[in-house]
Design an enzyme around this catalytic site. Structure first.
Site, PDB file in Angstrom:
ATOM      1  N   THR A 183      57.110  77.175  61.383  1.00 28.90           N
ATOM      2  CA  THR A 183      57.503  77.821  60.125  1.00 28.90           C
ATOM      3  C   THR A 183      58.100  76.730  59.256  1.00 28.90           C
ATOM      4  OG1 THR A 183      59.708  78.261  60.933  1.00 28.90           O
ATOM      5  CG2 THR A 183      58.071  79.973  61.316  1.00 28.90           C
ATOM      6  N   GLU A 330      54.158  83.670  61.759  1.00 32.08           N
ATOM      7  CA  GLU A 330      54.389  84.430  62.996  1.00 32.08           C
ATOM      8  C   GLU A 330      53.337  85.515  63.218  1.00 32.08           C
ATOM      9  OE1 GLU A 330      56.571  83.598  60.749  1.00 32.08           O
ATOM     10  OE2 GLU A 330      58.548  83.156  61.581  1.00 32.08           O
ATOM     11  N   LYS A 439      71.546  91.165  44.530  1.00 30.82           N
ATOM     12  CA  LYS A 439      72.363  92.356  44.758  1.00 30.82           C
ATOM     13  C   LYS A 439      73.363  92.488  43.629  1.00 30.82           C
ATOM     14  CE  LYS A 439      72.977  94.763  48.945  1.00 30.82           C
ATOM     15  NZ  LYS A 439      73.596  94.943  50.218  1.00 30.82           N
ATOM     16  N   TRP A 444      70.005  96.764  44.758  1.00 29.91           N
ATOM     17  CA  TRP A 444      69.030  95.678  44.821  1.00 29.91           C
ATOM     18  C   TRP A 444      68.190  95.595  43.563  1.00 29.91           C
ATOM     19  CZ3 TRP A 444      66.500  96.309  50.321  1.00 29.91           C
ATOM     20  CH2 TRP A 444      67.427  95.891  51.277  1.00 29.91           C
TER      21      TRP A 444
HETATM   22  P1  ADP Z   1      57.442  80.230  54.668  1.00 28.76           P
HETATM   23  O1  ADP Z   1      57.266  80.970  53.370  1.00 28.76           O
HETATM   24  O2  ADP Z   1      58.785  80.405  55.256  1.00 28.76           O
HETATM   25  O3  ADP Z   1      56.912  78.879  54.570  1.00 28.76           O
HETATM   26  P2  ADP Z   1      55.145  81.553  55.756  1.00 28.76           P
HETATM   27  O4  ADP Z   1      54.139  80.678  55.140  1.00 28.76           O
HETATM   28  O5  ADP Z   1      54.940  82.046  57.120  1.00 28.76           O
HETATM   29  O6  ADP Z   1      56.532  80.882  55.787  1.00 28.76           O
HETATM   30  O7  ADP Z   1      55.398  82.712  54.735  1.00 28.76           O
HETATM   31  C1  ADP Z   1      55.641  84.036  55.079  1.00 28.76           C
HETATM   32  C2  ADP Z   1      56.290  84.738  53.949  1.00 28.76           C
HETATM   33  O8  ADP Z   1      55.574  84.558  52.732  1.00 28.76           O
HETATM   34  C3  ADP Z   1      56.346  86.231  54.137  1.00 28.76           C
HETATM   35  O9  ADP Z   1      57.425  86.599  54.962  1.00 28.76           O
HETATM   36  C4  ADP Z   1      56.518  86.721  52.700  1.00 28.76           C
HETATM   37  O10 ADP Z   1      57.872  86.643  52.290  1.00 28.76           O
HETATM   38  C5  ADP Z   1      55.738  85.703  51.915  1.00 28.76           C
HETATM   39  N1  ADP Z   1      54.427  86.258  51.580  1.00 28.76           N
HETATM   40  C6  ADP Z   1      53.258  86.058  52.198  1.00 28.76           C
HETATM   41  N2  ADP Z   1      52.258  86.717  51.581  1.00 28.76           N
HETATM   42  C7  ADP Z   1      52.812  87.366  50.536  1.00 28.76           C
HETATM   43  C8  ADP Z   1      52.323  88.240  49.509  1.00 28.76           C
HETATM   44  N3  ADP Z   1      51.039  88.537  49.405  1.00 28.76           N
HETATM   45  N4  ADP Z   1      53.209  88.721  48.619  1.00 28.76           N
HETATM   46  C9  ADP Z   1      54.517  88.423  48.698  1.00 28.76           C
HETATM   47  N5  ADP Z   1      55.037  87.600  49.622  1.00 28.76           N
HETATM   48  C10 ADP Z   1      54.210  87.088  50.538  1.00 28.76           C
END
Ligand code: ADP
Length: 543
Positions: A183, A330, A439, A444
């Site tokens: 991640t 994940e 917040k 929210w």
């Molecule tokens: P990081 O953003 O921490 O690098 P990831 O690439 O695994 O890790 O991203 C996952 C996160 O990206 C999700 O938990 C969500 O917050 C965001 N995300 C992914 N796809 C979308 C989407 N279509 N719309 C909004 N948020 C998204």
């Protein structure tokens, strides 16, 4: 009574056999760094992937060893995607956009024995090489053989010396690890997610489904999403499984280069994060008749929220179909896709757009719930809670980490950290990431909803909304925008523009104009940096 079907393990090596038997003629196209195009067929790809597996085994690689890659999207990287698991080892894609200290931390934490690196990335490797505990470095070059630093191995020489006839698939169990990704560390230190052969095969099958990514033999697929971002969303595995043509853009990721490839290679399906599509939209707007994109059926967007204005603009101005998907490292990453189903065939254009802007409905075998105060909230489109998921390609724990146990619930779900509503048809809408939510006075405000609306304003090209400390309301929204106009819109103009869509207390209290919103290593807006930049920002006290 037990069923009487074969206990056939789901592993990746049989996908190579299938590709060779059925799709040997299919093309894999790469744009090299010098912009020339390399083409070969799946038959060559399978041969070379097996050679790589043999070469790795000759270097002493055994089952479960982690082998890293540091590379752009190209055919050798694709060979590594298959050759490494075919040797029984674990493919570990390193994110080249991270800070060198983070890359070496991740490579050492994973225990990578070997790194395959692009020759163009040797200067980057040089910056953290001395901190690594790897045994071998193998250099992949797309042009003439480079002058290699002492001790490094040449990928092409290794492959030339390896005899593919000596390849015999290792005895793999479907639960064996096949790949790992870290991640990006937006929620603490980077944590390793370890995919199994089984999870990857099932995920590849899911991507191929018609109502998901619809990857099939007639697909011509261009991943803008890097191969170091959640295995390019798992799509290369699906493409090889189904015999799709792959068009790999290499390191030339500017909008003109991508549009050229989309047109020249008759690409039908492409995928990337919203920031990529925003820049491509701008480029197409400036060059409306330059590219023939008539073959393009599906532009997948995910990784961050896609603004509805962008989805609408691609359709109305360029006849292009943007489809929104949600996922995480994940979750392999595919979680949900937002197609408009027959249930909504009579919906108005606005209603359809609103649905397409949601993150969509879960893939088969992935279950969801939204939790608030220990209770699952109803699927009514308004009650919000933290999204939790479970399924065969969802992580059950992190690799060798003290951290992150709090993301896995006692009853077997993964907590995503995304705050969502789910409507009665099962469409998920992400309101925010838990840490980005604003917040105000105990209520929210969705930063994503405000950003999406702001990016619909004609003068605003990019927008990120962050929480600013406020003496009375604790937090209030600050809109940080990028504009192409010499005179940026004023706060009053922006509030008037947003007013029809939001409660008055949601409207930003201030607007700041910047040249560019900082990006994460995977091209998302980096709100953590913005929060730092505007730390201590003074907002006027409002009622
Ligand atoms: P990081 O953003 O921490 O690098 P990831 O690439 O695994 O890790 O991203 C996952 C996160 O990206 C999700 O938990 C969500 O917050 C965001 N995300 C992914 N796809 C979308 C989407 N279509 N719309 C909004 N948020 C998204």
């Amino acid at each position: 009574m037990r069923g009487l079907m074969m206990d056939y393990p789901l592993t990746l090596p049989p996908l190579l056999d299938r590709a060779e038997q059925l799709f040997g003629y299919r093309e894999i196209v790469t744009r090299r760094p010098d912009r020339s195009v390399h083409r070969y067929q799946i038959a060559d790809f399978v041969d070379r992937s097996r050679r790589l597996a043999v070469a790795l085994q000759d270097l002493g690689v055994t089952r479960g060893d982690r082998i890293a890659t540091l590379g752009w999207n190209h055919q050798q990287h694709l060979e590594a995607y298959f050759g490494i698991p075919a040797a029984g080892a674990v493919l570990h894609t390193l994110n080249l956009r991270l800070h060198p200290d983070d890359i070496s931390y991740i490579a050492n934490h994973a225990g990578d024995r070997i790194i395959l690196v692009d020759d163009t990335l040797l200067p980057l490797l040089e910056r953290f090489h001395s901190a690594l505990s790897t045994e071998h470095i193998i250099v992949m070059s797309q042009g003439d053989k480079p002058e290699l630093p002492r001790g490094m191995l040449d990928y092409e020489e290794l492959l030339a010396a390896a005899d593919p006839a000596r390849y015999s698939p290792p005895l793999l169990q479907e639960q064996d690890a096949a790949a790992m990704c870290y991640t990006s560390g937006t929620t603490g230190m980077p944590k390793g997610v370890l995919y199994s052969h089984r999870s990857m095969v099932l995920h590849a099958m899911a991507l191929a489904m018609a109502d998901l990514f619809a990857i099939g033999e007639s697909t011509s697929y261009l991943p803008v999403v890097p191969m170091f971002h959640v295995n390019s969303w798992g799509t290369p595995f699906s493409c090889v499984m189904m015999g799709a043509k792959q068009v790999l853009p290499g390191l030339n990721l500017d909008p003109a280069s991508i549009c050229e490839l989309l047109a020249q290679e008759n690409v039908t399906t492409t995928a990337g994060v919203p920031t990529i599509w925003l820049s491509i939209l701008e480029h197409l707007d400036e060059n409306p008749d330059k590219y023939d994109l008539s073959a393009l059926e599906l532009m997948l967007v995910g990784g961050a929220a896609a603004p509805p204005s962008m989805i609408e603009a691609f359709e109305s101005r360029h006849g292009l179909n943007v489809v929104h998907a949600w996922g995480m490292t994940e979750t392999s990453p595919l979680g949900s896709v937002s197609h408009v189903g027959p249930h909504h065939e009579n919906a108005s254009a606005d209603e359809r757009l609103a649905l397409r802007a949601k993150q969509g409905r879960m893939a088969p075998l992935v279950e969801i719930r939204a939790m608030n105060d220990g209770e699952a909230v109803p699927w009514n489109g308004t009650s919000s809670g933290e999204l939790e998921v479970r399924g065969p390609w969802v992580a059950s724990e992190y690799f060798d980490s003290e951290q992150g146990a709090e993301f896995f619930t006692d009853d077997g779900w993964f907590r995503t950290g995304d705050i969502v509503t789910i409507d009665s048809d099962g469409y998920i809408e992400i309101r925010d990431r838990a840490k980005d939510v604003i917040k105000s006075g105990g209520e929210w405000i969705s930063s994503i909803a405000l950003e999406n609306a702001l990016m619909g304003h004609p003068s605003i090209t990019e927008a990120a909304v962050i929480a600013i400390r406020h003496p009375k309301w604790i937090e209030r929204p600050l809109a940080v925008i990028v504009t192409g106009d010499a005179t940026p819109p004023t706060l009053a103009e922006i509030r008037t523009y947003l007013e029809p869509y939001f409660a008055a207390w949601w409207l930003p209290d201030a607007v700041e104009v910047v040249d560019q919103i900082p990006r994460t290593s995977t091209g998302k807006f980096k709100k953590r940096d913005l929060r730092k930049q505007f730390d201590g920002y003074q907002l006027p006290e409002t009622d």
